[in-house]
Design a protein around this motif. Structure first.
Motif, mmCIF file in Angstrom:
data_model
loop_
_atom_site.group_PDB
_atom_site.id
_atom_site.type_symbol
_atom_site.label_atom_id
_atom_site.label_comp_id
_atom_site.label_asym_id
_atom_site.label_seq_id
_atom_site.Cartn_x
_atom_site.Cartn_y
_atom_site.Cartn_z
ATOM 1 N N ASP A 47 58.254 55.072 -3.361
ATOM 2 C CA ASP A 47 57.523 54.739 -4.587
ATOM 3 C C ASP A 47 56.094 55.254 -4.527
ATOM 4 O OD1 ASP A 47 59.644 53.125 -5.584
ATOM 5 O OD2 ASP A 47 58.937 51.400 -4.459
ATOM 6 N N THR A 48 55.379 55.083 -5.637
ATOM 7 C CA THR A 48 53.932 55.270 -5.624
ATOM 8 C C THR A 48 53.327 53.936 -5.184
ATOM 9 O OG1 THR A 48 53.509 54.574 -7.905
ATOM 10 C CG2 THR A 48 54.145 56.888 -7.566
ATOM 11 N N SER A 49 52.013 53.804 -5.262
ATOM 12 C CA SER A 49 51.385 52.569 -4.793
ATOM 13 C C SER A 49 51.747 51.362 -5.661
ATOM 14 C CB SER A 49 49.863 52.722 -4.745
ATOM 15 O OG SER A 49 49.342 52.840 -6.052
ATOM 16 N N ALA A 50 52.066 51.590 -6.931
ATOM 17 C CA ALA A 50 52.318 50.450 -7.832
ATOM 18 C C ALA A 50 53.454 50.701 -8.812
ATOM 19 C CB ALA A 50 51.034 50.125 -8.602
ATOM 20 N N ALA A 51 54.273 51.717 -8.553
ATOM 21 C CA ALA A 51 55.328 52.037 -9.523
ATOM 22 C C ALA A 51 56.506 52.718 -8.839
ATOM 23 C CB ALA A 51 54.760 52.947 -10.616
ATOM 24 N N ASN A 52 57.629 52.671 -9.506
ATOM 25 C CA ASN A 52 58.789 53.444 -9.074
ATOM 26 C C ASN A 52 58.633 54.866 -9.608
ATOM 27 O OD1 ASN A 52 60.628 50.504 -9.703
ATOM 28 N ND2 ASN A 52 60.427 51.375 -7.671
ATOM 29 N N ILE A 53 59.498 55.752 -9.125
ATOM 30 C CA ILE A 53 59.397 57.161 -9.508
ATOM 31 C C ILE A 53 60.800 57.737 -9.662
ATOM 32 C CG2 ILE A 53 59.295 58.021 -7.114
ATOM 33 C CD1 ILE A 53 57.069 59.994 -8.145
ATOM 34 N N ALA A 54 60.924 58.743 -10.518
ATOM 35 C CA ALA A 54 62.182 59.471 -10.673
ATOM 36 C C ALA A 54 61.844 60.951 -10.801
ATOM 37 C CB ALA A 54 62.952 58.982 -11.899
ATOM 38 N N PHE A 55 62.809 61.797 -10.426
ATOM 39 C CA PHE A 55 62.603 63.241 -10.403
ATOM 40 C C PHE A 55 63.670 63.918 -11.257
ATOM 41 C CE2 PHE A 55 61.058 61.359 -6.505
ATOM 42 C CZ PHE A 55 59.770 61.883 -6.414
ATOM 43 N N PHE A 56 63.268 64.982 -11.960
ATOM 44 C CA PHE A 56 64.161 65.662 -12.902
ATOM 45 C C PHE A 56 64.522 67.050 -12.379
ATOM 46 C CE2 PHE A 56 64.981 67.872 -17.034
ATOM 47 C CZ PHE A 56 66.062 67.087 -17.425
ATOM 48 N N ASP A 57 65.833 67.383 -12.471
ATOM 49 C CA ASP A 57 66.309 68.681 -11.968
ATOM 50 C C ASP A 57 66.899 69.548 -13.079
ATOM 51 O OD1 ASP A 57 68.735 67.534 -12.593
ATOM 52 O OD2 ASP A 57 69.632 67.827 -10.609
ATOM 53 N N ASP A 58 66.463 69.337 -14.328
ATOM 54 C CA ASP A 58 66.975 70.040 -15.527
ATOM 55 C C ASP A 58 68.292 69.461 -16.023
ATOM 56 O OD1 ASP A 58 64.840 71.774 -15.889
ATOM 57 O OD2 ASP A 58 65.721 73.323 -14.614
ATOM 58 N N ASP A 59 68.798 68.446 -15.371
ATOM 59 C CA ASP A 59 70.048 67.827 -15.804
ATOM 60 C C ASP A 59 69.905 66.313 -15.893
ATOM 61 O OD1 ASP A 59 72.790 67.521 -16.426
ATOM 62 O OD2 ASP A 59 73.267 67.188 -14.306
ATOM 63 N N ARG A 60 69.463 65.690 -14.802
ATOM 64 C CA ARG A 60 69.360 64.234 -14.735
ATOM 65 C C ARG A 60 68.071 63.817 -14.037
ATOM 66 N NH1 ARG A 60 75.058 61.635 -12.583
ATOM 67 N NH2 ARG A 60 76.132 61.598 -14.592
ATOM 68 N N TRP A 61 67.709 62.558 -14.273
ATOM 69 C CA TRP A 61 66.596 61.932 -13.557
ATOM 70 C C TRP A 61 67.169 61.160 -12.381
ATOM 71 C CZ3 TRP A 61 61.518 62.743 -14.379
ATOM 72 C CH2 TRP A 61 61.123 63.276 -15.600
ATOM 73 N N TYR A 62 66.645 61.413 -11.193
ATOM 74 C CA TYR A 62 67.087 60.727 -9.972
ATOM 75 C C TYR A 62 65.939 59.904 -9.407
ATOM 76 C CZ TYR A 62 71.107 63.828 -10.144
ATOM 77 O OH TYR A 62 72.246 64.491 -10.549
#
Length: 197
Positions: free
Chosen positions: A124-139
């Motif tokens: 995570d970041t210091s105060a939030a969750n995170i997701a990453f995009f690969d041109d198809d889905r957010w992981y």
């Protein structure tokens, strides 16, 4: 006895995601303090005095029972860059004491926030969750430091998907979304190239 916090978004008089907050709040009380009785956060919060207009962070501080409820005006913090920081910390429950995370945040240098890597896994970041995009889905990382309520909602809605993400996986992605109880998914998106090692 240590204390926990449930942070709830109060937006123009509406407590958002209250059912998921209630779930986490009562599960934490049961697991950490052995409390069997449930408290209905919705009922408690609606008995409080609060502003019906504007954006507020509602903080419920508790252990076995609720200790205090406070409402703090909220302004979205702009995040444009992250610094990768390695750490072996435990924040599996939303503890009131964030001193370990605050120490890590001091390592961000000229970046706005940090991306915490634990056991070579993205969390995570210091105060939030995170997701990453690969041109198809957010992981989103399978092993976050904290399973946030917004993260849980997005998983249930199948807008994001869990994956065991390691630091080396960053090169697969183009952009990252930072989100939390207070930050809607899509409000803060940065290029992965703005994540500094």
């Amino acid at each position: 006895m240590f204390r926990l916090v449930e942070t709830i978004k109060l937006n123009d008089g509406v407590f958002e995601n209250i059912d998921i907050h209630n779930e986490r709040f009562n599960n934490s009380r049961k697991t950490l303090f052995g409390v069997e009785n449930s408290i209905d956060l919705n009922e408690i919060l609606h008995s409080c005095e609060y502003n019906k207009t504007g954006l507020y962070k509602c903080r419920v501080v508790y252990n076995k029972e609720i200790i205090k409820v406070e409402f703090v005006p909220y302004v979205l913090k702009q995040i444009k860059s992250l610094k990768v920081v390695r750490a072996e910390i435990d924040y599996s429950y939303k503890y009131e004491d964030r001193s370990d995370i605050n120490k890590l945040l001091e390592l961000r240098g000229s970046c706005d926030d940090i991306l915490i890597v634990k056991n070579d896994r993205l969390t995570d970041t210091s105060a939030a969750n995170i997701a990453f995009f690969d041109d198809d889905r957010w992981y989103t990382p399978l092993y976050p430091l904290l399973k946030g309520t917004e993260r849980e909602k997005l998983l249930r809605e199948r807008k994001i998907f869990e994956e065991d993400l390691r630091l080396d996986d960053l090169k697969r992605f183009h952009k990252a979304a930072i989100f939390s109880t207070m930050v809607n998914f899509g409000e803060i998106i940065i290029p992965v190239s703005n994540i500094v090692y």
